[in-house]
Every structure is written in C-alpha cells, then in structure tokens.
Design an enzyme around this catalytic site. Structure first.
Site, PDB file in Angstrom:
ATOM      1  N   ASP A 511       0.792  -1.246   0.000  1.00  0.00           N
ATOM      2  CA  ASP A 511       0.000   0.000   0.000  1.00  0.00           C
ATOM      3  C   ASP A 511       0.820   1.289   0.000  1.00  0.00           C
ATOM      4  O   ASP A 511       0.300   2.333   0.413  1.00  0.00           O
ATOM      5  CB  ASP A 511      -0.931   0.032   1.220  1.00  0.00           C
ATOM      6  CG  ASP A 511      -1.878  -1.139   1.302  1.00  0.00           C
ATOM      7  OD1 ASP A 511      -1.952  -1.914   0.335  1.00  0.00           O
ATOM      8  OD2 ASP A 511      -2.554  -1.294   2.344  1.00  0.00           O
ATOM      9  N   GLU A 594      -7.440  -3.177  -3.598  1.00  0.00           N
ATOM     10  CA  GLU A 594      -8.846  -3.109  -3.200  1.00  0.00           C
ATOM     11  C   GLU A 594      -9.397  -1.691  -3.235  1.00  0.00           C
ATOM     12  O   GLU A 594     -10.595  -1.500  -3.006  1.00  0.00           O
ATOM     13  CB  GLU A 594      -9.045  -3.695  -1.800  1.00  0.00           C
ATOM     14  CG  GLU A 594      -8.462  -2.882  -0.675  1.00  0.00           C
ATOM     15  CD  GLU A 594      -8.819  -3.419   0.712  1.00  0.00           C
ATOM     16  OE1 GLU A 594      -9.741  -4.231   0.816  1.00  0.00           O
ATOM     17  OE2 GLU A 594      -8.147  -3.021   1.670  1.00  0.00           O
ATOM     18  N   GLU A 598      -7.987   5.291  -3.977  1.00  0.00           N
ATOM     19  CA  GLU A 598      -6.732   5.712  -3.364  1.00  0.00           C
ATOM     20  C   GLU A 598      -5.571   5.548  -4.337  1.00  0.00           C
ATOM     21  O   GLU A 598      -4.522   6.175  -4.164  1.00  0.00           O
ATOM     22  CB  GLU A 598      -6.498   4.931  -2.074  1.00  0.00           C
ATOM     23  CG  GLU A 598      -7.432   5.359  -0.959  1.00  0.00           C
ATOM     24  CD  GLU A 598      -7.301   4.513   0.299  1.00  0.00           C
ATOM     25  OE1 GLU A 598      -7.119   5.095   1.386  1.00  0.00           O
ATOM     26  OE2 GLU A 598      -7.406   3.267   0.196  1.00  0.00           O
TER      27      GLU A 598
END
Length: 769
Positions: A511, A594, A598
């Site tokens: 991430d 997911e 973002e």
C-alpha cells in the site's frame, strides 16, 4: 486492512485455490484448439499515428539519483529476495509487480505474464521446472454460490500443468531458479541444478509475451505435461524453424517451435514427456496455445525486456502517446515477435500498430479478451488527459460550469464548519503509529487549510490552521514519528520501521501509494497555500519537507533506471493500467488492489506536487496515469450495466471489490459493512477530491447508488455514511448539499474527511444555491 485480516484472507484464498486445484480433462472443440476465432467486440477507430519524439520522453529524466536523505536509517530487510542478487550495488528488485511471487517463500507461487500463468514447480515425485498454463473464461470458478447472480467471487483454476519446461536430471531436490535483469514489465529467469555449473535454461518472462520461450544451454530438454500428450507430431522443418503440434488429453492444441540449435530433435517418450535427443547448445524452444500461421511467422523471435516511454504531443497537453518497447532477440520470418495486449490498450493503439493485429485471441484471467499483434512495440495514445483538474473542486457533470462558484450562503456554512475544524489538535491527531492513517489526517487538514485560504479567503482561519499543519507535516519530514521510516537496502525502498504486522504491512511494501500518496497530496496543498502567501516552506532546507516528499515519490513512482535506489514504478503497472497494492507477501492469486480511488488519489497528489515543484515531466506522467486509470478502471473495477469485459454474473456487484491478477472478490480485507456491503463500495470512493468525478462519471455513480446503496444509506450510522453521501455529489450535488447542510453529526464523517472540504467541494460543483 489490518495485517491479521490480510494474513487470514491470504490463507483463505490459498485454501480455496488448493481445494479447487484438481486437474480435470476438459472437452474442447475446434475453435478452442485452433484458437483463431473472430472478434465480436466493437472497437473505436485506431488512433492516428503521431510522431514520437524520443527527446521529449517524459520518462528519461530521473526525479533524483542521490542517496535517500540521512534521516532514513539504512537496514537490511528481514525477508530477503529469493533467487536474486541483492547488495549495495545490485539493481532494485520489484516488490509489487507481476513476477514478485518468484522472489518469495519457496518461489513456487504463480505469476501471470498474460495471457499465460507460470510457476516454479518442485512437487515431490513430479517433474520439476517452470510450469505454465492458460485458462479459458469458461473454466472460471464462481462462488460461494456458483449459480448466484451476482457471484461474490470468481477465480481461474490455478496450477494446471499443461507444460513443464524441464531438463534431464532435474529433480525437486536440485532445481534452482535464479532471477536477474529486473524491470517493471520483465525479468530473466534461469533454471539450473545445484551442480550444473554454467549450464542452464534461460527463461525471459515479459508481460504480454506471445510465446513461452526457453533457451537451453548444456541441458538436455524435457517438456513434461501432467495433463498428458495425446499426440505429438513434427509438422515442418524449414528456414531454421522446426514446428511441432501437441494435442493434450484435454483436447487443447499447442504449437511447439525449435530454433537456434535445431539439431536437437524432440520426441514423445511417453504420454507425459517430450524429450530432446541431446543437450541443447543455444536451442530455443517456444510454445504457444493453438495453431496459427501467425505463430509460424513470428516464431524464432522473442521479447527479453519491456520499457515504457511517452511524449505529450498536443499544445493543450491533453494528448499523450505512450509506448511499450520490447527488446527482442532471435529472428522470425515476419521480422517481429508476437505480443498480446489487453482491452484498454488495443482500443487506443496507434494505426500503425493496430494494422498488425492478428485473428488470435485468448482470455485473460480478470481483464477480458486479449488480442495478439505481430509487433515489437505497442504505441497507444490517450487524448483526454485531465490537465485542467488540479486544486479547485471539479465535476464531469454537464451542469458544472467549469469553475467552482460559491454563494454567500454556501460560504457562510463552509466558514462555520471551518471555524470548528481549525481548532482541532492537528499534531496530536496526526502523530500516530500509522503512515496510512496519519496521511489521511494530514491530507484532511491540508484541505481545510486550502479552503480557508483560497475559498473562504479568511486570514484569521488560515493563520490558525497553517502553523498546525506545517508542524504536523514536519514531524514526518524530520522522520520523528512513532515509527520512523527506514531505507531498505535489500529490495531498495522506503519502509516503516514497524513490524510487518503493523500499519497494514507497510514494512513489507503493502500500500505504499495509498500511504505516501496522502502525505504527498497534503504537502502539495500546504505548499500551494504557503507559496501564495509569499512563503518558502517547501524549499526551506531546515524543515526537509522537499527532500521528504521527493523520496516518497521516488519510492512509489520512480520513472527512470538511472535512479539506482528505487525500482521503476513500484506501484503503477503500465501493462495492467492500474497499480497493485500487494507487497512482498506470497499469494496464490497474484498481486491485488482493493481501492481504485486511493490509487488515483496518489496520482493526483503526485500531479499537485509536480505543479508546486514545477516538474513538467512528473505532471505529465501523473496526467497520463490518470487517463489510463480512467480507461482501465471503468473496464476492470467499476462496472456500468453495459460492461463488456467482466462476466455477466459479476457485473451487478458494480465494483470489483479486491482485484487480483487471477481473481475478483466482491469483498474487502476488513469486512463488508455495518449494514450491508457499503465498505466494499466506499473503499473505491475515498477520498473524494477534484479528480474523483473524472474517473467515476455521473452514469456509473447513479447506477451504483440506485442498485446497491440507496437501500442502505438511511441505516448507516458511522463515517461511511458521510463518504457515500459525498460520493453522491458526483451525480446529484444538490441532494448531497441538502443532506450535509442539515446534518453535522461528527460520527457520520470519516476520520479522513472534514465537513469543511465536504461542503466546499459540493458547493463548488453546483450543490448550493
């Protein structure tokens, strides 16, 4: 997502894979065997060719080439890259791309070059080497209720050993895989035994490669199949190319070519083994699914690497041509190799490339039908780059005037919200043990600062909030947060000093574009305000903010191999058209992401940072990423009713949930929702910024609302309600304004959003009178 959730989810995924990993013979027909099926997909006209000026390549110049700042302690990662050389002088190793599974654990997790899947196999009692396969769309497994519409998930059966590239003497105990030539879209594998010395099987692994290619040096070829060979015939031997046809017991036809040292003859030894009559010395074996004249004419040539380049080619900067250039070895009758591309690519191919299309098609695991081209490059052009979308609220709605406008009534309500928001303890809220959550907090207050200065034009409010947000950011720019960042010399990247189980796996490269994207976006907003006030905060060496932000960008989106301290484009995959969030955790279904929102938020933050630092190439790269994301995400992750890519029994989910390379799962790593499935949808919305409406257009937002969210919204009592209502402004800003202007319950506002920015955005795009 918490690490425990991630770990449990991965175990669940891998268990489901193992449960389904039962190889079955499958009936086939002539169309499947020969592969050359006509396309029924409608396509827009190919792009006209534009001269590509390599000197204007926006990927040539690195952001920086210096060592990361000294404030980041140097460490050796606890999890070393398997099968790779890694030291201070070695090349950076990719952590979030297609081949990363081969560097993890026992190296046996699969990878997807598309359309093929490959994996190192060392199963006891079976042939060892590089296995590979291709699956058709009709093999997809749906669940947990197979007949449900929509299904919660689908995946493609893994690890069916149609072929295993091997050699005489290879065993599960002695086979080794070494990796080198690390690029974003390619890597070189070498299969060898522990005692084989310089002898090996060289395997170029490249995204979109048309053939599985193996070059034998001092190894006697063995081509195994667990499915089994029903027949194996030599078809031709001319012009230095020997062609064989293999029919497997599942009735699928494959073509096998031998070039280079063709003195090696392949013979069917038994139903599971094809063996060469002697050691290969530059013998090149290529295998492709189906039988076609296009394979015949391109065999002998094969890609070994792939490189991205791009050039803005219009005065308004809205058109950008980008190119995937393949290094090709060997020779073919056609003069090129064969390459596969995805739907979001082939609909914007330049005319010169589109004209090289063949009639070959193969299904990809999660992104529709791939098409094959006789070419050594793909040249594509995006013509709607979001050059005009930057700081101010923006909407794709036809009712939006193109400029954010505010009534006195709207400004009054925004000011009331800002007067409360600026009084909060910014430093205390931001200085926590998570780069992700702290980034959301910083970005929230950065937007409040922006609204106070540029929209409200209120000096008192700006003077109250600006010092606070600067102080909070400088905790991180000086690397004095609870878990400081460190520079990892093994994989080469900037990671959290927390344990892998903390901060959503940041220290294992999970991430980073989400986490660091919020920080970069916040810094750009604050720098914009400070600069407008005549300040020099961003460039003041005493606070280290510029170096900090640049290092974050380099970690996520380094454009150049000249930067030896970070891999190229860690997050964004130029072949798939979106980023992957999954770091150095092995996964049976490959990399995943997911949160589409973002992902594009990071690109938008990179664009704003490029504007304040006057880096035109970085700004162009960010705009290009956003244009590609708009195209790819609306095919693969966000589903309108007329979506032609995803299975019909999955489209009604409206969003992909988690997008893996081999699977779509309508879920999140942290749950489904308080009431229903609102978290699955909300994670594809946050945060709402000027770029949101560029990706999520009015038609999609309305369909998603009507079909999935309208029945839930009145029952939600937490911060996700605010997210869903703000997203509704992308379709109906008036109704969104009515709700937010009459509801100020802080429990309904997510910790990453503020009432100040929410009201400013909605009013700016036409929500308030």
């Amino acid at each position: 997502m918490g690490f425990s959730d991630l770990k449990n989810a991965l175990k669940k995924i891998d268990k489901s894979l193992k449960d389904k990993h039962k190889e079955k013979q499958q009936s086939g027909n002539e169309e499947q065997q020969n592969l050359a099926k006509p396309s029924n997909n409608s396509e827009p006209a190919p792009q006209q060719d534009t001269n590509f000026n390599g000197s204007d390549d926006i990927f040539v110049a690195p952001i920086a080439t210096s060592e990361p700042p000294d404030c980041f302690k140097r460490v050796d990662h606890a999890q070393k890259p398997e099968g790779c050389d890694f030291n201070d002088n070695s090349e950076p190793i990719q952590t979030n791309n297609f081949y990363n599974n081969l560097t993890l654990d026992d190296q046996t997790f699969p990878i997807w070059t598309l359309p093929y899947s490959l994996w190192l196999t060392k199963d006891p009692g079976q042939d060892s080497g590089m296995a590979f396969n291709h699956t058709d769309a009709n093999q997809k497994v749906y669940g947990p209720e197979p007949d449900a519409n929509p299904a919660q998930f689908y995946f493609n059966p893994p690890k069916i050993k149609s072929f295993v590239i091997s050699g005489v003497g290879f065993t599960p105990e002695n086979v080794e895989l070494r990796l080198s030539d690390h690029n974003k879209a390619s890597v070189t594998g070498k299969l060898q035994t522990k005692d084989s010395g310089q002898n090996h099987i060289r395997l170029p692994l490249v995204q979109g490669m048309g053939f599985i290619t193996a070059e034998y040096k001092g190894i006697q070829p063995v081509i195994a199949s667990q499915v089994g060979f029903q027949s194996f015939q030599k078809k031709s031997d001319k012009n230095g190319v020997v062609k064989y046809k293999a029919l497997l017991f599942n009735q699928i036809v494959w073509s096998v070519y031998v070039t280079g040292d063709t003195s090696v003859n392949l013979e069917l030894k038994d139903p599971n083994h094809i063996v060469g009559n002697k050691q290969g010395n530059g013998t090149i074996i290529q295998i492709a699914r189906g039988e076609s004249k296009h394979y015949d004419s391109t065999s002998g040539a094969y890609p070994t690497a792939c490189h991205i380049s791009a050039s803005v080619n219009s005065k308004d900067k809205k058109r950008c041509q980008y190119k995937l250039t393949y290094d090709v070895q060997g020779k073919s009758e056609n003069g090129t190799t064969l390459l596969w591309c995805l739907p979001h690519q082939y609909e914007v191919l330049a005319a010169s490339i589109s004209s090289r299309k063949t009639d070959l098609e193969l299904d990809s695991p999660t992104k529709g039908v791939m098409k094959a081209f006789k070419t050594n490059e793909f040249v594509m052009e995006e013509s709607d780059l979001p050059v005009d979308i930057s700081w101010e609220p923006w909407s794709s709605l036809k009712s939006f005037s193109g400029k954010a406008l505010y009534s006195d009534n709207a400004l009054s309500l925004i000011k009331q919200a800002a007067e409360k928001d600026v009084q909060q303890d910014v430093v205390g809220m931001a200085n926590i043990d998570s780069m992700y959550t702290s980034g959301k907090i910083l970005d929230k207050f950065a937007y409040i600062t922006y609204v106070c200065h540029f929209i409200l034009k209120d000096k008192e409010l700006t003077d109250t909030i600006l010092p606070k947000i600067k102080q909070a950011i400088e905790i991180f720019s000086h690397n004095k947060q609870i878990f400081p960042l460190v520079y990892d010399k093994s994989w080469k990247g900037l990671i959290s000093s927390a344990e892998p189980g903390a901060d959503f796996g940041n220290s294992n490269y999970n991430d980073h574009h989400f986490h660091y994207g919020y920080h970069i976006h916040a810094i750009a907003l604050v720098a914009k305000v400070d600069e407008d006030l005549g300040g020099n905060w961003l460039h003041d060496t005493n606070n280290n903010v510029l170096n900090y932000a640049i290092t974050l960008v380099r970690d996520i989106a380094n454009p150049s191999r000249q930067d030896k301290y970070f891999p190229e484009s860690r997050a964004f995959d130029w072949f798939h058209g979106h980023s992957f969030a999954h770091g150095i955790f092995p996964s049976g279904d490959g990399k995943d992401e997911e949160s589409s929102s973002e992902d594009y938020h990071f690109a938008h933050g990179m664009k704003l940072f490029a504007i304040v630092t006057k880096d035109a190439d970085m700004e162009a790269r960010a705009n290009l990423m956003l244009a590609i994301m708009k195209r790819s995400m609306n095919k693969y992750m966000l589903f309108k009713d007329d979506n032609k890519i995803q299975p019909k029994n999955f489209i009604k989910n409206k969003v992909a949930g988690i997008t893996f390379e081999n699977k779509l799962d309508y879920a999140t790593y942290f749950g489904r929702g308080q009431i229903g499935d609102e978290w699955i949808h909300g994670i594809h919305m946050i945060p709402i910024t000027p770029i949101s409406s560029y990706i999520r257009d009015e038609e999609f937002v309305k369909e998603e609302w009507d079909q999935k969210l309208a029945s839930l919204i009145d029952h939600i009592t937490d911060g996700w309600k605010g997210i869903l209502m703000l997203n509704y402004a992308l379709h109906d800003p008036r109704k969104a304004w009515d709700w937010f202007s009459s509801n100020d319950d802080p429990a309904l506002i997510d910790n990453g959003m503020s009432r100040t920015w929410t009201l400013a955005y909605i009013a700016g795009v036409g929500g308030a009178n």
